[in-house]
Design a protein around this motif. Structure first.
Motif, PDB file in Angstrom:
ATOM      1  N   ALA A  81      -2.371   5.512  -6.533  1.00  0.00           N
ATOM      2  CA  ALA A  81      -2.973   5.390  -5.202  1.00  0.00           C
ATOM      3  C   ALA A  81      -4.315   4.659  -5.277  1.00  0.00           C
ATOM      4  O   ALA A  81      -4.626   3.829  -4.412  1.00  0.00           O
ATOM      5  CB  ALA A  81      -3.166   6.776  -4.595  1.00  0.00           C
ATOM      6  N   LYS A  82      -5.097   4.933  -6.308  1.00  0.00           N
ATOM      7  CA  LYS A  82      -6.404   4.280  -6.462  1.00  0.00           C
ATOM      8  C   LYS A  82      -6.239   2.783  -6.687  1.00  0.00           C
ATOM      9  O   LYS A  82      -6.990   1.969  -6.123  1.00  0.00           O
ATOM     10  CB  LYS A  82      -7.176   4.903  -7.625  1.00  0.00           C
ATOM     11  N   ASP A 125      -5.739   4.269   7.291  1.00  0.00           N
ATOM     12  CA  ASP A 125      -4.461   4.973   7.404  1.00  0.00           C
ATOM     13  C   ASP A 125      -3.892   5.303   6.024  1.00  0.00           C
ATOM     14  O   ASP A 125      -3.347   6.392   5.808  1.00  0.00           O
ATOM     15  CB  ASP A 125      -3.451   4.111   8.178  1.00  0.00           C
ATOM     16  N   PHE A 126      -4.018   4.352   5.103  1.00  0.00           N
ATOM     17  CA  PHE A 126      -3.519   4.556   3.736  1.00  0.00           C
ATOM     18  C   PHE A 126      -4.212   5.744   3.089  1.00  0.00           C
ATOM     19  O   PHE A 126      -3.559   6.598   2.473  1.00  0.00           O
ATOM     20  CB  PHE A 126      -3.741   3.293   2.910  1.00  0.00           C
ATOM     21  N   GLU A 131      -3.654  10.828   0.867  1.00  0.00           N
ATOM     22  CA  GLU A 131      -4.301  12.102   0.555  1.00  0.00           C
ATOM     23  C   GLU A 131      -3.405  13.274   0.942  1.00  0.00           C
ATOM     24  O   GLU A 131      -3.322  14.268   0.218  1.00  0.00           O
ATOM     25  CB  GLU A 131      -5.646  12.204   1.280  1.00  0.00           C
ATOM     26  N   LYS A 132      -2.735  13.160   2.090  1.00  0.00           N
ATOM     27  CA  LYS A 132      -1.825  14.225   2.525  1.00  0.00           C
ATOM     28  C   LYS A 132      -0.638  14.341   1.578  1.00  0.00           C
ATOM     29  O   LYS A 132      -0.203  15.449   1.230  1.00  0.00           O
ATOM     30  CB  LYS A 132      -1.329  13.976   3.945  1.00  0.00           C
ATOM     31  N   ILE A 133      -0.099  13.197   1.158  1.00  0.00           N
ATOM     32  CA  ILE A 133       1.033  13.207   0.224  1.00  0.00           C
ATOM     33  C   ILE A 133       0.635  13.884  -1.081  1.00  0.00           C
ATOM     34  O   ILE A 133       1.359  14.739  -1.611  1.00  0.00           O
ATOM     35  CB  ILE A 133       1.522  11.769  -0.039  1.00  0.00           C
ATOM     36  N   PHE A 138       0.565  18.597  -4.713  1.00  0.00           N
ATOM     37  CA  PHE A 138      -0.210  19.614  -5.414  1.00  0.00           C
ATOM     38  C   PHE A 138       0.208  21.019  -4.991  1.00  0.00           C
ATOM     39  O   PHE A 138       0.418  21.903  -5.824  1.00  0.00           O
ATOM     40  CB  PHE A 138      -1.698  19.395  -5.137  1.00  0.00           C
ATOM     41  N   THR A 139       0.343  21.224  -3.678  1.00  0.00           N
ATOM     42  CA  THR A 139       0.703  22.540  -3.151  1.00  0.00           C
ATOM     43  C   THR A 139       2.070  22.976  -3.642  1.00  0.00           C
ATOM     44  O   THR A 139       2.264  24.127  -4.055  1.00  0.00           O
ATOM     45  CB  THR A 139       0.681  22.522  -1.604  1.00  0.00           C
TER      46      THR A 139
END
Length: 199
Positions: A81-82, A125-126, A131-133, A138-139
């Motif tokens: 992602a980074k 938006d990205f 971040e949500k993904i 993680f959860t």
């Protein structure tokens, strides 16, 4: 990521059936209110028969081989992602440099300005969506690991005939260890680490 995956578990991580019902009824939480662990068992005190043990759930969690695998997977996803974000930011910077250069020459490219605005919105938006993904991943990973470790703790508890297991790594609201001192109390951390990594 290990720190990110750190546990937030109940102080009593295991309570045998009948005792568990009493603890639940008493809303057994991290509180200063005392809870009588011996009353209500078959209508009499069973203090002598009550078998209590301790466990360090943070140590069990960080020692579990699947935690390490989850850490690597999350690190890879974050790195990917980074990289994608950095590429978008670099492209936006190029556009802004070109816009500034045009402005210095008294020129203006409305098409380029709109492209820069659109790219800036795409970046926002990205960030939000990625971040949500990552948070969802993680959860899910954390829940799966905790479920497996709780199953191991229950197996070890049943093997040793334990009634209650307390998490010695638990912290109070004031960030002070809940279990301050113990002596001669059975600790099942090593047994759980060995069993969890053998599965």
């Amino acid at each position: 990521i290990i720190a990110l995956l750190s546990l937030a578990l109940p102080l009593a991580v295991y309570a045998e059936d009948e005792l568990g019902n009493i603890l639940n009824a008493a809303e057994f939480k991290r509180t200063s209110a005392p809870v009588d662990l011996t009353s209500g068992l078959n209508g009499e005190s069973n203090a002598a028969a009550l078998k209590i043990a301790f466990i360090d759930m943070n140590r069990l969690f960080t020692s579990f081989h699947e935690t390490k695998a989850a850490e690597e997977k999350l690190n890879d996803a974050r790195a990917e992602a980074k990289t994608e974000l950095d590429n978008k930011l670099a492209r936006l910077q190029e556009m802004m440099n070109e816009i500034n250069a045009q402005n210095s020459r008294g020129r203006s490219d409305e098409r380029l300005l709109q492209q820069a605005r659109d790219l800036d919105k795409q970046i926002a938006d990205f960030r939000s969506k990625r971040e949500k993904i990552l948070q969802d991943q993680f959860t899910e990973m954390r829940k799966a690991i905790i479920d497996k470790l709780n199953a191991v703790v229950r197996i070890v508890a049943e093997e040793h005939g334990l009634n209650v297991i307390y998490d010695r790594s638990g912290m109070s609201m004031g960030q002070v260890p809940v279990i301050i001192y113990t002596k001669g109390v059975f600790d099942i951390t090593e047994a759980c680490i060995e069993k969890s990594n053998a599965r």
